[in-house]
Scaffold this motif. Structure first.
Motif, mmCIF file in Angstrom:
data_model
loop_
_atom_site.group_PDB
_atom_site.id
_atom_site.type_symbol
_atom_site.label_atom_id
_atom_site.label_comp_id
_atom_site.label_asym_id
_atom_site.label_seq_id
_atom_site.Cartn_x
_atom_site.Cartn_y
_atom_site.Cartn_z
ATOM 1 N N ASP A 180 22.772 35.773 -22.423
ATOM 2 C CA ASP A 180 22.251 36.929 -23.151
ATOM 3 C C ASP A 180 22.445 36.757 -24.655
ATOM 4 O O ASP A 180 21.565 37.111 -25.449
ATOM 5 N N ALA A 181 23.585 36.207 -25.051
ATOM 6 C CA ALA A 181 23.830 35.963 -26.476
ATOM 7 C C ALA A 181 22.848 34.940 -27.021
ATOM 8 O O ALA A 181 22.295 35.112 -28.117
ATOM 9 N N GLU A 182 22.604 33.892 -26.261
ATOM 10 C CA GLU A 182 21.648 32.869 -26.689
ATOM 11 C C GLU A 182 20.243 33.459 -26.834
ATOM 12 O O GLU A 182 19.536 33.186 -27.806
ATOM 13 N N ALA A 183 19.851 34.297 -25.898
ATOM 14 C CA ALA A 183 18.535 34.942 -25.963
ATOM 15 C C ALA A 183 18.453 35.886 -27.161
ATOM 16 O O ALA A 183 17.432 35.943 -27.855
ATOM 17 N N ALA A 184 19.519 36.623 -27.419
ATOM 18 C CA ALA A 184 19.533 37.545 -28.556
ATOM 19 C C ALA A 184 19.474 36.782 -29.873
ATOM 20 O O ALA A 184 18.801 37.205 -30.812
ATOM 21 N N LEU A 185 20.163 35.646 -29.943
ATOM 22 C CA LEU A 185 20.089 34.831 -31.164
ATOM 23 C C LEU A 185 18.666 34.349 -31.416
ATOM 24 O O LEU A 185 18.217 34.287 -32.556
ATOM 25 N N ALA A 186 17.971 34.014 -30.354
ATOM 26 C CA ALA A 186 16.592 33.542 -30.495
ATOM 27 C C ALA A 186 15.642 34.686 -30.846
ATOM 28 O O ALA A 186 14.643 34.478 -31.533
ATOM 29 N N ALA A 187 15.958 35.883 -30.394
ATOM 30 C CA ALA A 187 15.045 37.018 -30.556
ATOM 31 C C ALA A 187 15.215 37.768 -31.873
ATOM 32 O O ALA A 187 14.265 38.386 -32.346
ATOM 33 N N TYR A 188 16.396 37.718 -32.454
ATOM 34 C CA TYR A 188 16.677 38.541 -33.635
ATOM 35 C C TYR A 188 17.028 37.679 -34.832
ATOM 36 O O TYR A 188 17.747 36.686 -34.715
ATOM 37 N N ASP A 189 16.542 38.098 -35.988
ATOM 38 C CA ASP A 189 16.704 37.315 -37.210
ATOM 39 C C ASP A 189 17.940 37.659 -38.024
ATOM 40 O O ASP A 189 18.334 36.892 -38.891
ATOM 41 N N THR A 190 18.538 38.814 -37.781
ATOM 42 C CA THR A 190 19.674 39.226 -38.604
ATOM 43 C C THR A 190 20.910 39.464 -37.745
ATOM 44 O O THR A 190 20.802 39.782 -36.552
ATOM 45 N N PRO A 191 22.086 39.338 -38.355
ATOM 46 C CA PRO A 191 23.308 39.656 -37.614
ATOM 47 C C PRO A 191 23.320 41.095 -37.103
ATOM 48 O O PRO A 191 23.804 41.351 -36.005
ATOM 49 N N ALA A 192 22.778 42.021 -37.876
ATOM 50 C CA ALA A 192 22.775 43.429 -37.460
ATOM 51 C C ALA A 192 21.938 43.639 -36.202
ATOM 52 O O ALA A 192 22.337 44.380 -35.295
ATOM 53 N N GLU A 193 20.783 42.978 -36.125
ATOM 54 C CA GLU A 193 19.932 43.110 -34.931
ATOM 55 C C GLU A 193 20.623 42.504 -33.711
ATOM 56 O O GLU A 193 20.603 43.082 -32.618
ATOM 57 N N PHE A 194 21.226 41.334 -33.894
ATOM 58 C CA PHE A 194 21.970 40.683 -32.811
ATOM 59 C C PHE A 194 23.118 41.588 -32.352
ATOM 60 O O PHE A 194 23.309 41.820 -31.158
ATOM 61 N N PHE A 195 23.882 42.090 -33.300
ATOM 62 C CA PHE A 195 25.010 42.972 -33.012
ATOM 63 C C PHE A 195 24.555 44.188 -32.198
ATOM 64 O O PHE A 195 25.145 44.514 -31.167
ATOM 65 N N ASP A 196 23.502 44.857 -32.668
ATOM 66 C CA ASP A 196 23.002 46.047 -31.974
ATOM 67 C C ASP A 196 22.555 45.730 -30.549
ATOM 68 O O ASP A 196 22.839 46.487 -29.617
ATOM 69 N N ALA A 197 21.867 44.607 -30.383
ATOM 70 C CA ALA A 197 21.375 44.226 -29.050
ATOM 71 C C ALA A 197 22.532 43.929 -28.099
ATOM 72 O O ALA A 197 22.534 44.384 -26.947
ATOM 73 N N MET A 198 23.518 43.182 -28.564
ATOM 74 C CA MET A 198 24.649 42.835 -27.698
ATOM 75 C C MET A 198 25.527 44.045 -27.417
ATOM 76 O O MET A 198 26.017 44.216 -26.302
ATOM 77 N N LEU A 199 25.709 44.893 -28.412
ATOM 78 C CA LEU A 199 26.525 46.094 -28.198
ATOM 79 C C LEU A 199 25.839 47.048 -27.221
ATOM 80 O O LEU A 199 26.502 47.659 -26.373
ATOM 81 N N ALA A 200 24.524 47.138 -27.298
ATOM 82 C CA ALA A 200 23.797 47.986 -26.354
ATOM 83 C C ALA A 200 23.914 47.442 -24.934
ATOM 84 O O ALA A 200 24.046 48.202 -23.973
ATOM 85 N N ARG A 201 23.873 46.120 -24.797
ATOM 86 C CA ARG A 201 23.934 45.512 -23.459
ATOM 87 C C ARG A 201 25.350 45.487 -22.899
ATOM 88 O O ARG A 201 25.554 45.590 -21.688
ATOM 89 N N TYR A 202 26.339 45.320 -23.771
ATOM 90 C CA TYR A 202 27.742 45.215 -23.350
ATOM 91 C C TYR A 202 28.617 46.171 -24.171
ATOM 92 O O TYR A 202 29.458 45.727 -24.954
ATOM 93 N N PRO A 203 28.471 47.478 -23.996
ATOM 94 C CA PRO A 203 29.201 48.430 -24.837
ATOM 95 C C PRO A 203 30.718 48.391 -24.670
ATOM 96 O O PRO A 203 31.445 48.741 -25.587
ATOM 97 N N GLU A 204 31.192 47.931 -23.539
ATOM 98 C CA GLU A 204 32.637 47.904 -23.273
ATOM 99 C C GLU A 204 33.218 46.493 -23.306
ATOM 100 O O GLU A 204 34.404 46.307 -23.065
ATOM 101 N N HIS A 205 32.391 45.492 -23.603
ATOM 102 C CA HIS A 205 32.811 44.096 -23.441
ATOM 103 C C HIS A 205 33.770 43.625 -24.530
ATOM 104 O O HIS A 205 34.802 43.053 -24.250
ATOM 105 N N LEU A 206 33.419 43.810 -25.764
ATOM 106 C CA LEU A 206 34.238 43.382 -26.895
ATOM 107 C C LEU A 206 34.391 44.531 -27.863
ATOM 108 O O LEU A 206 33.553 45.428 -27.914
ATOM 109 N N GLY A 207 35.430 44.459 -28.676
ATOM 110 C CA GLY A 207 35.534 45.418 -29.762
ATOM 111 C C GLY A 207 34.426 45.152 -30.767
ATOM 112 O O GLY A 207 34.012 44.006 -30.967
#
Length: 97
Positions: free
Chosen positions: A40-67
């Motif tokens: 999922d992280a690899e796909a998000a890196l390919a799909a989003y151009d900015t750290p903020a977009e990547f962050f938002d996508a991963m946080l939405a998918r894994y809200p409890e996974h990491l701080g």
């Protein structure tokens, strides 16, 4: 990213010790969950151009996974890595910005 992964497949594991959590003897589940997160992280890196977009996508998918702080620093470091440079310096820079 796939070339950087440690392969545990093909090993007869009964237990995988996890850090910062209770031990879990379901190695297959833990490895599958880790693989899914990395894919999922690899796909998000390919799909989003900015750290903020990547962050938002991963946080939405894994809200409890990491701080959020760890996820944000990871997002910054991964995007800095796209630009090249020293990986250690990229990680230090990610914490500073």
């Amino acid at each position: 990213m796939p070339g950087n992964r440690l392969s545990l497949e093909g090993h007869d594991l009964d237990i995988v010790e996890v850090g910062h959590a209770d031990s879990d003897d379901d190695a297959v589940r833990l490895i599958a969950g880790t693989r899914r997160y990395l894919d999922d992280a690899e796909a998000a890196l390919a799909a989003y151009d900015t750290p903020a977009e990547f962050f938002d996508a991963m946080l939405a998918r894994y809200p409890e996974h990491l701080g959020p702080t760890v996820l944000w620093v990871g997002a910054r470091a991964l995007h800095l890595a796209r630009e090249g440079g020293d990986p250690v310096q990229n990680l230090v820079a990610a914490w500073r910005t």
